[in-house]
Design a protein around this motif. Structure first.
Motif, mmCIF file in Angstrom:
data_model
loop_
_atom_site.group_PDB
_atom_site.id
_atom_site.type_symbol
_atom_site.label_atom_id
_atom_site.label_comp_id
_atom_site.label_asym_id
_atom_site.label_seq_id
_atom_site.Cartn_x
_atom_site.Cartn_y
_atom_site.Cartn_z
ATOM 1 N N THR A 135 -25.378 -0.399 99.129
ATOM 2 C CA THR A 135 -25.950 -1.048 97.877
ATOM 3 C C THR A 135 -26.183 0.151 97.462
ATOM 4 O O THR A 135 -26.048 1.589 97.579
ATOM 5 C CB THR A 135 -27.347 -1.487 98.031
ATOM 6 O OG1 THR A 135 -27.347 -2.353 99.105
ATOM 7 C CG2 THR A 135 -28.049 -2.061 97.089
ATOM 8 N N SER A 156 -25.906 -7.355 95.864
ATOM 9 C CA SER A 156 -24.904 -8.637 95.839
ATOM 10 C C SER A 156 -24.155 -8.648 95.106
ATOM 11 O O SER A 156 -22.945 -9.146 95.824
ATOM 12 C CB SER A 156 -26.027 -10.130 95.115
ATOM 13 O OG SER A 156 -27.713 -10.040 95.324
ATOM 14 N N SER A 193 -31.569 1.577 104.418
ATOM 15 C CA SER A 193 -32.793 2.025 105.975
ATOM 16 C C SER A 193 -32.308 2.924 106.415
ATOM 17 O O SER A 193 -31.007 2.991 106.805
ATOM 18 C CB SER A 193 -32.532 0.906 106.001
ATOM 19 O OG SER A 193 -32.951 0.159 105.696
ATOM 20 N N GLU A 203 -30.748 -15.713 97.682
ATOM 21 C CA GLU A 203 -30.360 -16.951 96.853
ATOM 22 C C GLU A 203 -28.149 -17.009 97.538
ATOM 23 O O GLU A 203 -28.167 -17.594 97.138
ATOM 24 C CB GLU A 203 -30.762 -15.763 95.192
ATOM 25 C CG GLU A 203 -31.720 -16.909 95.055
ATOM 26 C CD GLU A 203 -32.319 -16.048 95.258
ATOM 27 O OE1 GLU A 203 -32.736 -14.083 95.890
ATOM 28 O OE2 GLU A 203 -34.073 -16.377 95.721
HETATM 29 C C1 LIG Z 1 -35.948 -2.309 102.155
HETATM 30 C C2 LIG Z 1 -34.753 -2.437 101.864
HETATM 31 C C3 LIG Z 1 -34.579 -2.348 102.576
HETATM 32 C C4 LIG Z 1 -32.221 -2.243 102.220
HETATM 33 N N1 LIG Z 1 -31.642 -1.360 103.395
HETATM 34 C C5 LIG Z 1 -30.566 -1.920 103.021
HETATM 35 C C6 LIG Z 1 -29.648 -1.138 104.245
HETATM 36 O O1 LIG Z 1 -30.305 -0.421 105.044
HETATM 37 N N2 LIG Z 1 -28.276 -0.786 103.345
HETATM 38 C C7 LIG Z 1 -27.871 -1.268 101.946
HETATM 39 O O2 LIG Z 1 -26.683 -1.334 101.568
HETATM 40 N N3 LIG Z 1 -28.793 -2.225 101.703
HETATM 41 C C8 LIG Z 1 -29.839 -2.230 101.583
HETATM 42 N N4 LIG Z 1 -30.768 -2.767 100.986
HETATM 43 C C9 LIG Z 1 -30.535 -4.150 99.675
HETATM 44 C C10 LIG Z 1 -30.172 -5.060 99.534
HETATM 45 O O3 LIG Z 1 -28.860 -5.933 100.743
HETATM 46 C C11 LIG Z 1 -29.877 -4.977 98.269
HETATM 47 O O4 LIG Z 1 -31.591 -4.885 97.669
HETATM 48 C C12 LIG Z 1 -29.467 -6.862 97.765
HETATM 49 O O5 LIG Z 1 -28.662 -6.819 98.654
HETATM 50 C C13 LIG Z 1 -29.875 -7.507 96.784
HETATM 51 O O6 LIG Z 1 -29.564 -6.334 95.791
HETATM 52 P P1 LIG Z 1 -30.304 -5.750 94.315
HETATM 53 O O7 LIG Z 1 -31.240 -5.171 94.877
HETATM 54 O O8 LIG Z 1 -28.528 -5.358 94.034
HETATM 55 O O9 LIG Z 1 -30.330 -6.893 93.815
HETATM 56 P P2 LIG Z 1 -29.515 -8.202 92.687
HETATM 57 O O10 LIG Z 1 -28.052 -8.562 93.034
HETATM 58 O O11 LIG Z 1 -29.454 -7.220 91.159
HETATM 59 O O12 LIG Z 1 -29.847 -9.096 92.486
HETATM 60 C C14 LIG Z 1 -31.792 -9.610 91.248
HETATM 61 C C15 LIG Z 1 -31.453 -10.634 92.023
HETATM 62 O O13 LIG Z 1 -30.758 -12.085 91.151
HETATM 63 C C16 LIG Z 1 -30.322 -12.998 92.104
HETATM 64 N N5 LIG Z 1 -28.995 -12.817 92.159
HETATM 65 C C17 LIG Z 1 -27.594 -11.882 92.022
HETATM 66 N N6 LIG Z 1 -26.644 -12.648 91.986
HETATM 67 C C18 LIG Z 1 -26.555 -14.171 92.236
HETATM 68 C C19 LIG Z 1 -25.925 -15.261 92.105
HETATM 69 N N7 LIG Z 1 -24.484 -15.072 92.619
HETATM 70 N N8 LIG Z 1 -26.479 -16.450 92.184
HETATM 71 C C20 LIG Z 1 -27.673 -16.763 92.393
HETATM 72 N N9 LIG Z 1 -28.698 -15.557 92.261
HETATM 73 C C21 LIG Z 1 -28.269 -14.358 92.177
HETATM 74 C C22 LIG Z 1 -30.164 -12.298 93.355
HETATM 75 O O14 LIG Z 1 -30.775 -13.447 94.497
HETATM 76 C C23 LIG Z 1 -31.620 -11.564 93.445
HETATM 77 O O15 LIG Z 1 -33.040 -12.381 93.179
HETATM 78 C C24 LIG Z 1 -32.264 -3.122 101.502
HETATM 79 C C25 LIG Z 1 -33.737 -3.132 100.482
HETATM 80 C C26 LIG Z 1 -34.154 -2.922 100.663
HETATM 81 C C27 LIG Z 1 -35.626 -3.763 99.266
#
Ligand SMILES: Cc1cc2nc3c(=O)[nH]c(=O)nc-3n(C[C@H](O)[C@H](O)[C@H](O)COP(=O)(O)OP(=O)(O)OC[C@H]3O[C@@H](n4cnc5c(N)ncnc54)[C@H](O)[C@@H]3O)c2cc1C
Length: 387
Positions: A131, A137, A163, A373
């Motif tokens: 990320t 996503s 993490s 999602e």
């Molecule tokens: C405590 C914590 C630990 C984590 N650990 C790791 C780690 O070790 N390594 C790592 O790489 N990442 C890690 N992450 C990141 C995590 O995997 C991402 O936050 C997650 O995949 C969502 O990405 P984003 O935050 O960019 O949200 P976004 O992608 O911006 O999404 C925002 C909203 O839009 C929705 N959305 C996006 N695309 C679509 C779609 N096509 N259809 C419908 N809805 C959609 C999402 O479901 C969400 O509700 C961690 C996150 C947290 C909070």
């Protein structure tokens, strides 16, 4: 409902995990981790000595060789989460489910020899960085680049929400090695602590998992030798991620069921001893109804998870099935924990109580590992024939 997926070896291993918790993961330790925002290395080294970290490392590299039989890891999660130690479970999970598998399954012989033996002892901790501030996503939208230079790659960019990102010694990092966003434009590189230009950055303040670090990482002209390219071949990163994501999602499903199970136990105990209107809270019909809801949901969760564990063991758990397990189990976990908090009354909101901590930890289960999602999207696309 009685579960039947564990044999004597698994139950003997459960005793080992319980002993480890008794000796090294006391509530005082837990409070210290929460204050420090990370698990101390001594505890993880003790986990190595007890043989409960690095389970997937093959025996020839000093591990237990249990990658495909995830039941052992499930036991670690059940016991550690059941003891109210969500942060420790998370830190162990990152090593075993997110870092080790890439090296075991996809690493070169040299990479295995270099890192695996010390990952089995807890001397080397790994993390996985996909990320970025602008892409979660939509992983193909990442901007961290790895430009080919003499003998290796020059890496520039930033990652966030990683993490164990502060404490990890090596980070499996998803980078762009090609142009555009075709799957073959990406690779996985191992970045090592101490490499010039690699900064572990800020530890992020979180809603839950207070004893487990989550960090931002930044890379400014970091030279990474070619030998650190996972699999030794460029352009495989996206496929490599896809190969391991079912395991990551299964592991979140197991954690969700373990937390729901623990919530049931804590809530039953609490409502037996708490009195209101001259009787134990358990004696109100509403309490028993809600506990019945919790218990039944937990039974169904295990029935489903146990089936997935056995499919995974036989290498038959598909990405779509893993996505179903992840979103369904974490949604149920959330409902079960919410009932648990409610039946604890005000104490359910106080983080001295494990139910409150587990509730806060659980929220991210529906977000990380791919949001729920995105999980529904994966399943829905398959149903619509758009895989
Ligand atoms: C405590 C914590 C630990 C984590 N650990 C790791 C780690 O070790 N390594 C790592 O790489 N990442 C890690 N992450 C990141 C995590 O995997 C991402 O936050 C997650 O995949 C969502 O990405 P984003 O935050 O960019 O949200 P976004 O992608 O911006 O999404 C925002 C909203 O839009 C929705 N959305 C996006 N695309 C679509 C779609 N096509 N259809 C419908 N809805 C959609 C999402 O479901 C969400 O509700 C961690 C996150 C947290 C909070």
């Amino acid at each position: 409902m009685e579960r039947d997926i564990y044999n004597e070896d698994h139950e003997a291993f459960r005793d080992v995990v319980r002993e480890f918790i008794k000796r090294y993961a006391t509530n005082e330790k837990r409070m210290q981790w929460d204050r420090d925002g990370e698990i101390d290395r001594q505890t993880l080294l003790a986990a190595g000595e007890s043989g409960i970290i690095g389970l997937a490392v093959p025996e020839e590299f000093g591990g237990a060789g249990m990658l495909q039989d995830y039941r052992f890891r499930a036991i670690v999660n059940e016991e550690v989460i059941g003891a109210g130690l969500g942060s420790l479970a998370g830190a162990l999970g990152i090593q075993d489910d997110l870092a080790v598998p890439y090296i075991v399954h996809m690493g070169t012989q040299e990479q295995k020899e270099k890192w695996l033996p010390r990952m089995a002892t807890g001397e080397i901790l790994g993390a996985l960085a996909m990320t970025e501030p602008g892409a979660g996503s939509d992983l193909r939208g990442i901007r961290t680049t790895a430009k080919k230079v003499d003998g290796g790659y020059m890496v520039n960019g930033a990652k966030t929400f990683i993490s164990s990102g502060k404490t990890a010694d090596i980070i499996v990092t998803f980078v762009k090695t090609g142009e555009g966003n075709r799957p073959d434009a990406f690779s996985l590189l191992i970045l090592e602590d101490g490499m010039e230009g690699f900064d572990h950055g800020r530890k992020l303040e979180k809603m839950g998992f207070h004893g487990w670090d989550t960090a931002e990482l930044s890379f400014s002209d970091v030279f990474v030798p070619e030998a650190n390219l996972i699999g030794g071949k460029e352009g495989l990163g996206f496929i490599q991620l896809m190969m391991n994501l079912p395991l990551e999602r299964l592991s979140i499903g197991v954690s969700a069921a373990a937390a729901a199970q623990a919530a049931l136990t804590w809530t039953l105990d609490y409502t037996k001893s708490r009195e209101a209107f001259g009787q134990p809270v358990l004696d109100f019909q509403n309490t028993r109804f809600r506990l019945a809801d919790m218990a039944t949901t937990v039974d169904v969760m295990w029935a489903y998870i146990d089936r997935a564990l056995m499919l995974y063991k036989d290498a038959k758990l598909t990405p779509e099935e893993a996505a179903k397990v992840k979103f369904w189990s974490t949604d149920r976990e959330w409902e079960v924990l919410d009932i648990g908090v409610q039946l604890h009354g005000g104490y359910g909101y106080i983080t001295e109580y494990p139910i409150a901590r587990a509730f806060l930890d659980a929220r991210v289960h529906r977000i990380y590992g791919g949001t729920n999602e995105i999980m529904r999207e994966i399943v829905g696309r398959q149903l619509a024939g758009k895989r």
